[in-house]
Design a protein around this motif. Structure first.
Motif, PDB file in Angstrom:
ATOM      1  N   GLU A   1       0.856  -1.179   0.000  1.00  0.00           N
ATOM      2  CA  GLU A   1       0.000   0.000   0.000  1.00  0.00           C
ATOM      3  C   GLU A   1       0.894   1.232   0.000  1.00  0.00           C
TER       4      GLU A   1
ATOM      5  N   ILE B   1       0.965   5.474   0.508  1.00  0.00           N
ATOM      6  CA  ILE B   1       0.219   6.602   1.061  1.00  0.00           C
ATOM      7  C   ILE B   1       0.967   7.898   0.761  1.00  0.00           C
TER       8      ILE B   1
ATOM      9  N   LYS C   1      -4.983  15.114  -4.322  1.00  0.00           N
ATOM     10  CA  LYS C   1      -5.882  14.460  -5.274  1.00  0.00           C
ATOM     11  C   LYS C   1      -5.302  14.489  -6.684  1.00  0.00           C
TER      12      LYS C   1
ATOM     13  N   ARG D   1      -2.571  11.948  -6.863  1.00  0.00           N
ATOM     14  CA  ARG D   1      -3.129  10.596  -6.899  1.00  0.00           C
ATOM     15  C   ARG D   1      -3.607  10.243  -8.307  1.00  0.00           C
TER      16      ARG D   1
ATOM     17  N   ARG E   1      -3.573   5.597  -1.369  1.00  0.00           N
ATOM     18  CA  ARG E   1      -4.466   6.628  -0.870  1.00  0.00           C
ATOM     19  C   ARG E   1      -3.655   7.856  -0.475  1.00  0.00           C
TER      20      ARG E   1
ATOM     21  N   GLU F   1      -3.412  11.304   2.388  1.00  0.00           N
ATOM     22  CA  GLU F   1      -3.827  11.694   3.734  1.00  0.00           C
ATOM     23  C   GLU F   1      -3.116  12.977   4.149  1.00  0.00           C
TER      24      GLU F   1
ATOM     25  N   GLU G   1      -8.276  10.595   4.302  1.00  0.00           N
ATOM     26  CA  GLU G   1      -8.782  10.853   2.948  1.00  0.00           C
ATOM     27  C   GLU G   1     -10.226  10.473   2.789  1.00  0.00           C
TER      28      GLU G   1
END
Length: 309
Positions: free
Chosen positions: A34, A36, A67, A70, A81, A83, A308
């Motif tokens: 994952e 972040i 955003k 991402r 994700r 944050e 998020e």
């Protein structure tokens, strides 16, 4: 193979900070981790109302920035994700977040410059180096990358003959195998430079069978026999000189992309690999640096978090 299930990329809105994204994504893909994207928003003063208008405006701007990143970098197949957290002390906020969220690897820029970086500074990176609860990769501002994302193709592991210095080997081998990178083991014999010496004494060699062992010192022969990994291209080198200078000098002359070092308190088991050496290398290295540390107990602390998004 060692893995990093949860990788955090620290971002501050600067171009330098964003250079950490490419190697982080490469590692996350290779290790099925994952990823972040994390940013710290600082209140104007330590006692500022967390809901003041200026702070809320900065939070909104930061969310939009993350955003955008991402959408630009994270494909739908990736587990990723973004944050945002609020913290007056950036370094301590990063450390607390990493403890609370059981982060396995932090990737962040080392140091920006006036007008480019917002809060990524030498002071922040050194605090994170000393206090982070997990391994950390620092992306150096001095590293030259032309028209392509930063990649770790040549990885250097400094060794001093101690068991604790060798704790970096497992992680370095795992990363080299995942990224199909070349691994270089540098055995450093620490001593002051003699009068009249103009540079460090180094010798580089490569061997893939027992006959080649005659070219290596006995310590590297023993390390090589234990690694025995056909999936990783390994080279060996020796250097004589002051440890941090020898590491930086070798990395500069041989186009190293990543230096992997252990960090821990000085003890009878270690000869020179400790916090001060790591800080000296971090200040001068021409490439990224990864710090491998002994895990510490995790203490939960309060932290304002804006999940998020």
């Amino acid at each position: 193979m060692s893995k990093y299930p949860r990788i955090v990329v620290l971002l501050d809105g600067s171009e330098l900070g964003e250079r950490a994204i490419a190697p982080a994504i490469n590692l996350a893909k290779a290790m099925v981790a994952e990823i972040i994207f994390l940013t710290v928003v600082q209140p104007l003063t330590p006692k500022a109302d967390p809901f003041q208008h200026a702070l809320q405006k900065e939070i909104a701007r930061t969310k939009q920035y993350l955003k955008t990143l991402r959408s630009r970098f994270l494909c739908v197949q990736m587990n990723g994700r973004v944050e945002t957290i609020i913290g007056f002390d950036v370094a301590q906020s990063i450390i607390r977040y990493s403890k609370q969220n059981e982060v396995d690897l932090i990737i962040m820029a080392n140091q920006g410059s006036s007008g480019i970086s917002r809060w990524i500074t030498g002071n922040v990176t050194e605090k994170v180096l000393r206090g982070a609860p997990c391994n950390t990769i620092f992306i150096c501002a001095r590293a030259q990358v032309v028209n392509e994302p930063l990649a770790f193709n040549r990885i250097l592991v400094p060794l001093d003959g101690s068991i604790r210095a060798e704790t970096a080997l497992e992680q370095a081998v795992a990363i080299a195998e995942s990224l199909l990178a070349e691994l270089i083991l540098l055995h450093i014999v620490a001593r002051p430079i003699k009068p009249g010496e103009t540079e460090l004494s180094t010798q580089t060699y490569e061997f893939k069978n027992l006959a080649g062992e005659a070219l290596a010192d006995s310590y590297l022969r023993e390390v090589w026999s234990r690694l025995s990994n056909d999936r990783v291209s390994i080279k060996f080198a020796t250097a004589v000189g002051r440890p941090s200078e020898a590491i930086v000098d070798y990395a500069r002359k041989h186009d190293v992309d990543l230096i992997v070092m252990s960090i821990h308190r000085r003890s009878g088991f270690s000869r020179w690999v400790h916090g001060q050496d790591a800080e000296n290398v971090l200040r001068s290295a021409p490439c990224a640096m990864m710090v491998i540390r002994e895990l510490e107990s995790v203490h939960k602390e309060g932290l304002i978090s804006l999940k998020e998004i």
